[in-house]
Design a protein around this motif. Structure first.
Motif, PDB file in Angstrom:
ATOM      1  N   GLY A  98      14.003   9.562  22.261  1.00 19.39           N
ATOM      2  CA  GLY A  98      13.347   9.005  23.435  1.00 19.39           C
ATOM      3  C   GLY A  98      12.875   7.573  23.228  1.00 19.39           C
ATOM      4  N   LEU A  99      11.642   7.287  23.664  1.00 16.20           N
ATOM      5  CA  LEU A  99      11.127   5.927  23.651  1.00 16.20           C
ATOM      6  C   LEU A  99      10.929   5.373  22.238  1.00 16.20           C
ATOM      7  CD1 LEU A  99       8.503   6.256  26.531  1.00 16.20           C
ATOM      8  CD2 LEU A  99      10.656   4.986  26.608  1.00 16.20           C
ATOM      9  N   THR A 100      10.795   6.234  21.248  1.00 20.15           N
ATOM     10  CA  THR A 100      10.630   5.762  19.869  1.00 20.15           C
ATOM     11  C   THR A 100      11.975   5.495  19.197  1.00 20.15           C
ATOM     12  OG1 THR A 100      10.544   8.024  19.001  1.00 20.15           O
ATOM     13  CG2 THR A 100       8.443   6.984  19.597  1.00 20.15           C
ATOM     14  N   GLY A 101      13.063   5.814  19.876  1.00 19.04           N
ATOM     15  CA  GLY A 101      14.388   5.589  19.301  1.00 19.04           C
ATOM     16  C   GLY A 101      14.684   4.124  19.027  1.00 19.04           C
ATOM     17  N   PRO A 102      14.481   3.209  20.006  1.00 24.41           N
ATOM     18  CA  PRO A 102      14.760   1.791  19.741  1.00 24.41           C
ATOM     19  C   PRO A 102      13.974   1.207  18.574  1.00 24.41           C
ATOM     20  CG  PRO A 102      14.688   2.173  22.097  1.00 24.41           C
ATOM     21  CD  PRO A 102      14.255   3.464  21.444  1.00 24.41           C
ATOM     22  N   PRO A 103      12.638   1.462  18.437  1.00 23.02           N
ATOM     23  CA  PRO A 103      11.959   0.934  17.243  1.00 23.02           C
ATOM     24  C   PRO A 103      12.498   1.497  15.931  1.00 23.02           C
ATOM     25  CG  PRO A 103      10.360   1.577  18.910  1.00 23.02           C
ATOM     26  CD  PRO A 103      11.686   2.081  19.372  1.00 23.02           C
ATOM     27  N   LEU A 104      12.939   2.754  15.949  1.00 26.06           N
ATOM     28  CA  LEU A 104      13.500   3.343  14.733  1.00 26.06           C
ATOM     29  C   LEU A 104      14.801   2.649  14.355  1.00 26.06           C
ATOM     30  CD1 LEU A 104      13.437   5.448  12.498  1.00 26.06           C
ATOM     31  CD2 LEU A 104      14.576   7.051  14.069  1.00 26.06           C
ATOM     32  N   VAL A 105      15.664   2.421  15.346  1.00 24.16           N
ATOM     33  CA  VAL A 105      16.908   1.684  15.091  1.00 24.16           C
ATOM     34  C   VAL A 105      16.587   0.291  14.566  1.00 24.16           C
ATOM     35  CG1 VAL A 105      18.925   0.624  16.188  1.00 24.16           C
ATOM     36  CG2 VAL A 105      18.275   2.964  16.775  1.00 24.16           C
ATOM     37  N   GLY A 106      15.603  -0.384  15.194  1.00 24.89           N
ATOM     38  CA  GLY A 106      15.220  -1.718  14.759  1.00 24.89           C
ATOM     39  C   GLY A 106      14.721  -1.743  13.328  1.00 24.89           C
ATOM     40  N   THR A 107      13.964  -0.723  12.939  1.00 22.58           N
ATOM     41  CA  THR A 107      13.441  -0.653  11.576  1.00 22.58           C
ATOM     42  C   THR A 107      14.573  -0.602  10.555  1.00 22.58           C
ATOM     43  OG1 THR A 107      11.455   0.517  12.314  1.00 22.58           O
ATOM     44  CG2 THR A 107      12.022   0.697   9.990  1.00 22.58           C
ATOM     45  N   VAL A 108      15.549   0.264  10.799  1.00 21.71           N
ATOM     46  CA  VAL A 108      16.665   0.427   9.862  1.00 21.71           C
ATOM     47  C   VAL A 108      17.482  -0.858   9.763  1.00 21.71           C
ATOM     48  CG1 VAL A 108      18.796   1.688   9.407  1.00 21.71           C
ATOM     49  CG2 VAL A 108      16.768   2.915  10.246  1.00 21.71           C
ATOM     50  N   VAL A 109      17.798  -1.454  10.915  1.00 21.58           N
ATOM     51  CA  VAL A 109      18.634  -2.660  10.913  1.00 21.58           C
ATOM     52  C   VAL A 109      17.897  -3.824  10.247  1.00 21.58           C
ATOM     53  CG1 VAL A 109      19.852  -4.319  12.355  1.00 21.58           C
ATOM     54  CG2 VAL A 109      19.890  -1.898  12.959  1.00 21.58           C
ATOM     55  N   ALA A 110      16.610  -3.989  10.553  1.00 18.12           N
ATOM     56  CA  ALA A 110      15.844  -5.074   9.932  1.00 18.12           C
ATOM     57  C   ALA A 110      15.755  -4.887   8.421  1.00 18.12           C
ATOM     58  CB  ALA A 110      14.445  -5.142  10.546  1.00 18.12           C
ATOM     59  N   ALA A 111      15.592  -3.644   7.967  1.00 20.24           N
ATOM     60  CA  ALA A 111      15.536  -3.376   6.532  1.00 20.24           C
ATOM     61  C   ALA A 111      16.851  -3.740   5.854  1.00 20.24           C
ATOM     62  CB  ALA A 111      15.188  -1.909   6.286  1.00 20.24           C
ATOM     63  N   LEU A 112      17.964  -3.527   6.544  1.00 21.56           N
ATOM     64  CA  LEU A 112      19.271  -3.873   5.980  1.00 21.56           C
ATOM     65  C   LEU A 112      19.428  -5.375   5.764  1.00 21.56           C
ATOM     66  CD1 LEU A 112      21.633  -1.459   7.970  1.00 21.56           C
ATOM     67  CD2 LEU A 112      20.993  -1.310   5.551  1.00 21.56           C
ATOM     68  N   THR A 113      18.626  -6.183   6.478  1.00 15.45           N
ATOM     69  CA  THR A 113      18.677  -7.636   6.300  1.00 15.45           C
ATOM     70  C   THR A 113      18.362  -8.024   4.861  1.00 15.45           C
ATOM     71  OG1 THR A 113      17.855  -7.849   8.571  1.00 15.45           O
ATOM     72  CG2 THR A 113      17.842  -9.832   7.228  1.00 15.45           C
ATOM     73  N   LEU A 114      17.583  -7.211   4.184  1.00 15.01           N
ATOM     74  CA  LEU A 114      17.197  -7.520   2.809  1.00 15.01           C
ATOM     75  C   LEU A 114      18.394  -7.558   1.865  1.00 15.01           C
ATOM     76  CD1 LEU A 114      13.973  -5.326   2.605  1.00 15.01           C
ATOM     77  CD2 LEU A 114      14.080  -7.830   2.684  1.00 15.01           C
ATOM     78  N   LEU A 115      19.450  -6.806   2.167  1.00  7.96           N
ATOM     79  CA  LEU A 115      20.606  -6.748   1.262  1.00  7.96           C
ATOM     80  C   LEU A 115      21.289  -8.106   1.106  1.00  7.96           C
ATOM     81  CD1 LEU A 115      22.135  -3.284   2.277  1.00  7.96           C
ATOM     82  CD2 LEU A 115      20.603  -3.821   0.354  1.00  7.96           C
ATOM     83  N   PRO A 116      21.742  -8.765   2.194  1.00  6.02           N
ATOM     84  CA  PRO A 116      22.362 -10.085   1.992  1.00  6.02           C
ATOM     85  C   PRO A 116      21.378 -11.137   1.501  1.00  6.02           C
ATOM     86  CG  PRO A 116      22.130  -9.609   4.342  1.00  6.02           C
ATOM     87  CD  PRO A 116      21.827  -8.338   3.613  1.00  6.02           C
ATOM     88  N   LEU A 117      20.098 -11.027   1.885  1.00  7.53           N
ATOM     89  CA  LEU A 117      19.118 -12.013   1.432  1.00  7.53           C
ATOM     90  C   LEU A 117      18.881 -11.910  -0.070  1.00  7.53           C
ATOM     91  CD1 LEU A 117      16.484 -11.904   4.317  1.00  7.53           C
ATOM     92  CD2 LEU A 117      18.191 -13.683   3.864  1.00  7.53           C
ATOM     93  N   ILE A 118      18.768 -10.695  -0.562  1.00  3.97           N
ATOM     94  CA  ILE A 118      18.586 -10.508  -2.005  1.00  3.97           C
ATOM     95  C   ILE A 118      19.829 -10.979  -2.768  1.00  3.97           C
ATOM     96  CG2 ILE A 118      18.332  -8.773  -3.825  1.00  3.97           C
ATOM     97  CD1 ILE A 118      16.512  -7.227  -1.884  1.00  3.97           C
ATOM     98  N   ALA A 119      21.011 -10.694  -2.204  1.00  4.97           N
ATOM     99  CA  ALA A 119      22.253 -11.166  -2.827  1.00  4.97           C
ATOM    100  C   ALA A 119      22.285 -12.686  -2.905  1.00  4.97           C
ATOM    101  CB  ALA A 119      23.457 -10.642  -2.054  1.00  4.97           C
ATOM    102  N   LEU A 120      21.828 -13.361  -1.838  1.00  4.07           N
ATOM    103  CA  LEU A 120      21.758 -14.819  -1.853  1.00  4.07           C
ATOM    104  C   LEU A 120      20.769 -15.323  -2.902  1.00  4.07           C
ATOM    105  CD1 LEU A 120      21.840 -15.788   1.941  1.00  4.07           C
ATOM    106  CD2 LEU A 120      23.470 -16.494   0.186  1.00  4.07           C
ATOM    107  N   ALA A 121      19.623 -14.633  -3.004  1.00  2.00           N
ATOM    108  CA  ALA A 121      18.624 -15.034  -3.995  1.00  2.00           C
ATOM    109  C   ALA A 121      19.168 -14.900  -5.411  1.00  2.00           C
ATOM    110  CB  ALA A 121      17.359 -14.193  -3.822  1.00  2.00           C
ATOM    111  N   VAL A 122      19.885 -13.820  -5.673  1.00  2.00           N
ATOM    112  CA  VAL A 122      20.469 -13.608  -6.997  1.00  2.00           C
ATOM    113  C   VAL A 122      21.504 -14.685  -7.303  1.00  2.00           C
ATOM    114  CG1 VAL A 122      21.901 -12.051  -8.375  1.00  2.00           C
ATOM    115  CG2 VAL A 122      20.006 -11.129  -7.007  1.00  2.00           C
TER     116      VAL A 122
END
Length: 418
Positions: free
Chosen positions: A363-387
């Motif tokens: 329901g209404l909490t679905g979009p924030p949950l999707v946003g949480t997962v996708v935003a967390a995935l942003t860390l993968l390319p950023l950490i790779a760039l930092a390394v």
């Protein structure tokens, strides 16, 4: 003969401000639909999640339009390209405002998105050329400011007006203002052709940098996380948080103010500590979106979280944009367009996934949950760039000082809007 773009020393040419006004209109049209979804769905006879496809469709048009138009207009006169883009943009809104068919409105959104892509791909080049090398970055900052101001002023005003005159009112206003913009562009942009030495092959061959695609991936994911939630923020605020419909535009102002603050913060901190800034902001964005699931039932906490969502999410934008342009080297025009495509790919995927989650048991909490997962995935390319940045930086030899520039893995020169 003096060029219309000339101005007093220390001041930006008027063409830069005219182009910023154009980005304001285009930023408004992209995001204002989020505040008009209930009215659109009721008038066009579709569900709210299906009406959300109007956001997805615009993003898809930008994904295709930005790089395609960058290449198609590479050798065309810039003034003509900008004027035609605004004319098509205006006509697209007229068609949408006159139609009672959801399919026609959807198609009109795609066409206006293509026009927006053309405007972005050429406008950044015109702004930096008019301002000159010394003020190029400042000129781009003003254009980005037009987009961010759309979230602070354009989107809330459009949403507020839509409650009184219907969703078609903001569309008519955007059509009229963009037609005026076309007239101003024709007046203030000098009639100069494109450089004949521009090489499409050179633009394409410069895109072989692996770091570039990591930066573009981060741009796509962070915007996908934020817009997955923002696309359906109106039903979340009214039906879950209990915010009156008339107050929703004020909450959107809070989001816009956060986005403006985030853009400023990213521009200032990102120049000194790009990876620390982006990794911290991306992690904070995921946390804010996660907290929105249990805390969005209260109007005060929901409003605060909407503000923080804009603040943390938009801090990443100017940094990854500058990284992408820096990594691309000589492919600045195409890379600017691809950065826009990356942001809009995130918007398209995020809003589509959020719509599916909204119709599910979440329901209404679905979009924030999707946003949480996708935003967390942003860390993968950023950490790779930092390394990669750490591994590529040579260590100082004993007794040899490290130049100041060596401590900065990239420069903000040449950064462009998303």
């Amino acid at each position: 003969m003096s060029s219309p773009s000339r101005t007093a020393p220390g001041k930006l040419p008027i063409v830069v401000w005219v182009l910023a006004a154009g980005t304001f209109l285009m930023g408004t049209t992209e995001f204002v639909v989020a505040g008009l979804l209930p009215a659109l769905s009721a008038d066009l006879g579709v569900g709210v999640s299906r009406a959300g496809l109007l956001i997805t469709a615009f993003a898809l048009g930008m994904i295709i339009g930005s790089p395609a138009m960058a290449m198609a207009t590479l050798r065309l006169p810039r003034r003509r390209t900008l004027v035609l883009a605004l004319v098509v943009f205006s006509l697209g809104h007229v068609v949408a405002a006159l139609s009672t068919s959801f399919t026609v409105v959807l198609a009109a959104r795609v066409v206006t998105a293509l026009a927006t892509g053309a405007f972005w791909s050429v406008g950044a080049v015109v702004a930096t050329t008019a301002a000159g090398p010394a003020a190029a970055t400042r000129a781009i900052g003003v254009m980005i400011g037009g987009l961010t101001l759309a979230n602070v002023v354009g989107v809330p005003v459009g949403s507020f007006a839509g409650q009184f005159v219907g969703w078609r009112g903001p569309f008519w206003a955007l059509a009229a203002l963009s037609a005026l913009g076309a007239t101003l562009i024709g007046r203030f942009i000098p009639a100069q052709g494109q450089q004949t030495t521009v090489s499409v092959r050179a633009e394409l061959s410069a895109l072989r940098q692996g770091r570039l695609w990591l930066a573009l991936s981060a741009a796509m994911l962070i915007m996908g996380g934020v817009l997955a939630t923002y696309s359906y923020i109106t039903p979340l605020l009214t039906d879950r948080a209990g915010v009156p419909e008339g107050v929703v535009p004020l909450v959107l102002v809070a989001f816009g103010a956060g986005a403006l603050g985030g853009t400023t913060t990213g521009g200032r901190l990102g120049g000194l500590h790009p990876m620390a800034t982006t990794i911290t902001a991306a992690a904070a964005t995921a946390l804010v979106l996660l907290l929105m699931i249990p805390l969005s039932g209260n109007p005060v906490t929901a409003t605060v979280l909407v503000f923080l969502m804009g603040l943390t999410g938009f801090t990443v934008n100017p940094v990854v944009t500058a990284l992408a342009v820096r990594f691309a080297g000589d492919a600045a025009t195409l890379t600017s367009a691809l950065t826009t495509s990356a942001f809009n790919a995130g918007i398209a995927a995020g809003s589509w996934l959020a719509g599916a989650a909204l119709d599910s048991a979440l329901g209404l909490t679905g979009p924030p949950l999707v946003g949480t997962v996708v935003a967390a995935l942003t860390l993968l390319p950023l950490i790779a760039l930092a390394v990669r940045a750490t591994s590529r930086r040579p260590g100082p030899r004993r007794g040899v000082p490290v130049p100041r520039a060596a401590n900065r893995p990239w420069s903000t020169t040449g950064a462009s809007a998303p």
